[in-house]
Design a protein around this motif. Structure first.
Motif, PDB file in Angstrom:
ATOM      1  N   VAL A   1     -65.412  30.150  14.830  1.00  0.00           N
ATOM      2  CA  VAL A   1     -66.841  30.367  15.061  1.00  0.00           C
ATOM      3  C   VAL A   1     -67.089  31.431  16.126  1.00  0.00           C
ATOM      4  CG1 VAL A   1     -68.972  29.291  15.884  1.00  0.00           C
ATOM      5  CG2 VAL A   1     -67.474  28.056  14.301  1.00  0.00           C
ATOM      6  N   LEU A   2     -66.354  31.341  17.224  1.00  0.00           N
ATOM      7  CA  LEU A   2     -66.616  32.221  18.362  1.00  0.00           C
ATOM      8  C   LEU A   2     -65.901  33.563  18.264  1.00  0.00           C
ATOM      9  CD1 LEU A   2     -66.324  29.571  21.212  1.00  0.00           C
ATOM     10  CD2 LEU A   2     -68.424  30.485  20.197  1.00  0.00           C
ATOM     11  N   GLY A   3     -64.805  33.596  17.503  1.00  0.00           N
ATOM     12  CA  GLY A   3     -64.020  34.826  17.436  1.00  0.00           C
ATOM     13  C   GLY A   3     -63.044  34.960  18.580  1.00  0.00           C
ATOM     14  N   VAL A   4     -62.854  33.885  19.348  1.00  0.00           N
ATOM     15  CA  VAL A   4     -61.906  33.898  20.458  1.00  0.00           C
ATOM     16  C   VAL A   4     -61.285  32.507  20.554  1.00  0.00           C
ATOM     17  CG1 VAL A   4     -63.665  33.249  22.161  1.00  0.00           C
ATOM     18  CG2 VAL A   4     -61.607  34.459  22.904  1.00  0.00           C
ATOM     19  N   SER A   5     -60.008  32.446  20.886  1.00  0.00           N
ATOM     20  CA  SER A   5     -59.310  31.176  20.973  1.00  0.00           C
ATOM     21  C   SER A   5     -59.735  30.416  22.229  1.00  0.00           C
ATOM     22  CB  SER A   5     -57.801  31.418  21.018  1.00  0.00           C
ATOM     23  OG  SER A   5     -57.115  30.244  21.375  1.00  0.00           O
ATOM     24  N   PRO A   6     -59.826  29.071  22.155  1.00  0.00           N
ATOM     25  CA  PRO A   6     -60.067  28.288  23.371  1.00  0.00           C
ATOM     26  C   PRO A   6     -59.041  28.583  24.455  1.00  0.00           C
ATOM     27  CG  PRO A   6     -60.283  26.903  21.425  1.00  0.00           C
ATOM     28  CD  PRO A   6     -59.753  28.216  20.954  1.00  0.00           C
ATOM     29  N   ALA A   7     -57.813  28.899  24.047  1.00  0.00           N
ATOM     30  CA  ALA A   7     -56.773  29.200  25.036  1.00  0.00           C
ATOM     31  C   ALA A   7     -57.086  30.462  25.812  1.00  0.00           C
ATOM     32  CB  ALA A   7     -55.419  29.333  24.342  1.00  0.00           C
ATOM     33  N   ASP A   8     -57.807  31.399  25.202  1.00  0.00           N
ATOM     34  CA  ASP A   8     -58.164  32.635  25.888  1.00  0.00           C
ATOM     35  C   ASP A   8     -59.279  32.430  26.914  1.00  0.00           C
ATOM     36  OD1 ASP A   8     -56.297  34.096  24.439  1.00  0.00           O
ATOM     37  OD2 ASP A   8     -57.719  34.565  22.844  1.00  0.00           O
ATOM     38  N   ILE A   9     -60.063  31.388  26.715  1.00  0.00           N
ATOM     39  CA  ILE A   9     -61.150  31.075  27.652  1.00  0.00           C
ATOM     40  C   ILE A   9     -60.674  30.096  28.713  1.00  0.00           C
ATOM     41  CG2 ILE A   9     -63.428  30.009  27.874  1.00  0.00           C
ATOM     42  CD1 ILE A   9     -64.160  31.175  25.197  1.00  0.00           C
ATOM     43  N   GLY A  10     -59.825  29.135  28.305  1.00  0.00           N
ATOM     44  CA  GLY A  10     -59.337  28.153  29.266  1.00  0.00           C
ATOM     45  C   GLY A  10     -60.478  27.350  29.849  1.00  0.00           C
ATOM     46  N   ASP A  11     -60.485  27.185  31.176  1.00  0.00           N
ATOM     47  CA  ASP A  11     -61.561  26.441  31.821  1.00  0.00           C
ATOM     48  C   ASP A  11     -62.625  27.372  32.387  1.00  0.00           C
ATOM     49  OD1 ASP A  11     -60.239  27.572  33.931  1.00  0.00           O
ATOM     50  OD2 ASP A  11     -60.005  25.723  35.080  1.00  0.00           O
ATOM     51  N   ALA A  12     -62.647  28.604  31.880  1.00  0.00           N
ATOM     52  CA  ALA A  12     -63.604  29.592  32.363  1.00  0.00           C
ATOM     53  C   ALA A  12     -64.939  29.477  31.619  1.00  0.00           C
ATOM     54  CB  ALA A  12     -63.031  30.996  32.197  1.00  0.00           C
ATOM     55  N   VAL A  13     -65.888  30.287  32.056  1.00  0.00           N
ATOM     56  CA  VAL A  13     -67.178  30.431  31.391  1.00  0.00           C
ATOM     57  C   VAL A  13     -67.375  31.921  31.125  1.00  0.00           C
ATOM     58  CG1 VAL A  13     -69.660  30.047  31.551  1.00  0.00           C
ATOM     59  CG2 VAL A  13     -68.089  28.465  32.683  1.00  0.00           C
ATOM     60  N   VAL A  14     -67.717  32.264  29.891  1.00  0.00           N
ATOM     61  CA  VAL A  14     -67.898  33.666  29.550  1.00  0.00           C
ATOM     62  C   VAL A  14     -69.276  33.877  28.945  1.00  0.00           C
ATOM     63  CG1 VAL A  14     -65.434  34.058  29.208  1.00  0.00           C
ATOM     64  CG2 VAL A  14     -66.842  33.397  27.271  1.00  0.00           C
ATOM     65  N   SER A  15     -69.795  35.065  29.139  1.00  0.00           N
ATOM     66  CA  SER A  15     -71.102  35.419  28.591  1.00  0.00           C
ATOM     67  C   SER A  15     -71.022  35.528  27.069  1.00  0.00           C
ATOM     68  CB  SER A  15     -71.552  36.751  29.184  1.00  0.00           C
ATOM     69  OG  SER A  15     -72.632  37.296  28.444  1.00  0.00           O
ATOM     70  N   LEU A  16     -72.025  34.990  26.384  1.00  0.00           N
ATOM     71  CA  LEU A  16     -72.056  35.108  24.938  1.00  0.00           C
ATOM     72  C   LEU A  16     -72.193  36.568  24.511  1.00  0.00           C
ATOM     73  CD1 LEU A  16     -72.030  33.448  22.326  1.00  0.00           C
ATOM     74  CD2 LEU A  16     -74.542  33.419  22.418  1.00  0.00           C
ATOM     75  N   GLU A  17     -72.883  37.363  25.312  1.00  0.00           N
ATOM     76  CA  GLU A  17     -73.006  38.792  25.003  1.00  0.00           C
ATOM     77  C   GLU A  17     -71.651  39.487  25.019  1.00  0.00           C
ATOM     78  OE1 GLU A  17     -75.091  37.114  26.860  1.00  0.00           O
ATOM     79  OE2 GLU A  17     -77.007  37.438  25.815  1.00  0.00           O
ATOM     80  N   ASP A  18     -70.760  39.037  25.916  1.00  0.00           N
ATOM     81  CA  ASP A  18     -69.424  39.632  25.965  1.00  0.00           C
ATOM     82  C   ASP A  18     -68.620  39.296  24.715  1.00  0.00           C
ATOM     83  OD1 ASP A  18     -69.959  40.726  28.427  1.00  0.00           O
ATOM     84  OD2 ASP A  18     -68.950  39.142  29.561  1.00  0.00           O
ATOM     85  N   LEU A  19     -68.910  38.151  24.106  1.00  0.00           N
ATOM     86  CA  LEU A  19     -68.182  37.737  22.915  1.00  0.00           C
ATOM     87  C   LEU A  19     -68.795  38.284  21.628  1.00  0.00           C
ATOM     88  CD1 LEU A  19     -67.354  33.973  23.622  1.00  0.00           C
ATOM     89  CD2 LEU A  19     -65.862  35.950  23.887  1.00  0.00           C
ATOM     90  N   TRP A  20     -70.114  38.247  21.544  1.00  0.00           N
ATOM     91  CA  TRP A  20     -70.783  38.586  20.286  1.00  0.00           C
ATOM     92  C   TRP A  20     -71.529  39.919  20.322  1.00  0.00           C
ATOM     93  CZ3 TRP A  20     -73.398  33.403  18.389  1.00  0.00           C
ATOM     94  CH2 TRP A  20     -72.378  32.490  18.056  1.00  0.00           C
ATOM     95  N   GLY A  21     -71.627  40.538  21.482  1.00  0.00           N
ATOM     96  CA  GLY A  21     -72.322  41.809  21.568  1.00  0.00           C
ATOM     97  C   GLY A  21     -73.802  41.680  21.212  1.00  0.00           C
TER      98      GLY A  21
END
Length: 255
Positions: free
Chosen positions: A79-99
């Motif tokens: 769904v996200l286009g990125v593995s949970p392992a790549d995010i880990g316990d972090a928080v990332v902006s949805l804009e950074d993932l989906w543009g």
């Protein structure tokens, strides 16, 4: 999946959950998420499984409107286009993932008249994205579902034998695809079940006995480790972050 319209959100504790969290905001103001060390995230975001361990994460804001979706780690990459392992316990902006798509979905959510319409819009978006990406290994998905289905009480050491893999291979694939080791996943799933029982008003001693803890002290230590609070405090808090159904198959519940 849940919807929130909050005029004044005052430093609500984020409680760890065995899922990825997708938060899409569309209101007059953006929610603000504060982490330990002064790290801060605003707006639509994606958080890894177990965000908030230790009670280190608070969310606040004014005039916040958003849709929150729990994503099982099994489908999160699709769904996200990125593995949970790549995010880990972090928080990332949805804009950074989906543009630009993140901004478009925000505008569309703000333009529809009801929560049901917003849920339908998000559900259709996730379903479309889910079709476009490859799934995790079926053995990994099976092991995850065994852990969740047992509410964190499966015999983790036996999972590899049940799928016909070596322990090392399953542990490696599980962690690389879901972002957690199997034992970590089991502990988080068990805590999540216990937290829901506490919120439902069940006494801590009964919760400990029913959810696989050695005793009430063991439950107390786990709750403190995950939330930074006692079981009594956890039971009384209005959770934004506790949600017992992960997408797909969720039931919309506006609040």
């Amino acid at each position: 999946m849940a919807g929130f319209r909050v005029r004044d959100l005052d430093a609500l504790r984020m409680v760890p959950h065995p899922a990825m969290t997708l938060l899409v905001e569309f209101g007059a103001s953006s929610p603000v998420l504060d982490r330990d060390g002064g790290r801060r995230q605003r707006g639509s975001m994606v958080a890894g499984p177990g965000l908030g361990s230790g009670g280190s994460v608070r969310v606040w804001g004014e005039n916040v409107e958003c849709v929150q979706v729990r994503l099982s780690p099994v489908i999160a990459r699709a769904v996200l286009g990125v593995s949970p392992a790549d995010i880990g316990d972090a928080v990332v902006s949805l804009e950074d993932l989906w543009g630009p798509e993140a901004s478009r979905i925000r505008e569309r959510l703000g333009g529809v008249p009801s929560w049901q319409d917003r849920f339908a819009l998000v559900d259709a978006l996730l379903a479309r994205r889910h079709e476009a990406e490859p799934p995790v290994d079926p053995e990994v998905a099976w092991a995850w579902r065994r852990i969740v289905g047992s509410r964190g009480r499966a015999r983790v050491d036996g999972l590899a034998a049940e799928v016909g893999w070596s322990r090392q291979r399953l542990w490696s694939r599980f962690r690389s695809q879901l972002g957690l080791a199997p034992k970590q996943a089991e502990k988080l799933v068990r805590f999540d079940h216990a937290a829901h029982r506490l919120v439902a008003g069940v006494a801590a001693a009964r919760v400990a006995a029913d959810t696989g803890y050695a005793d009430q002290s063991h439950l107390h230590r786990d709750v403190m480790a995950f939330t930074g609070a006692t079981p009594a405090t956890v039971a009384a808090e209005p959770f934004l972050a506790v949600d017992d159904i992960a997408w797909p198959g969720s039931v919309p519940s506006p609040a």
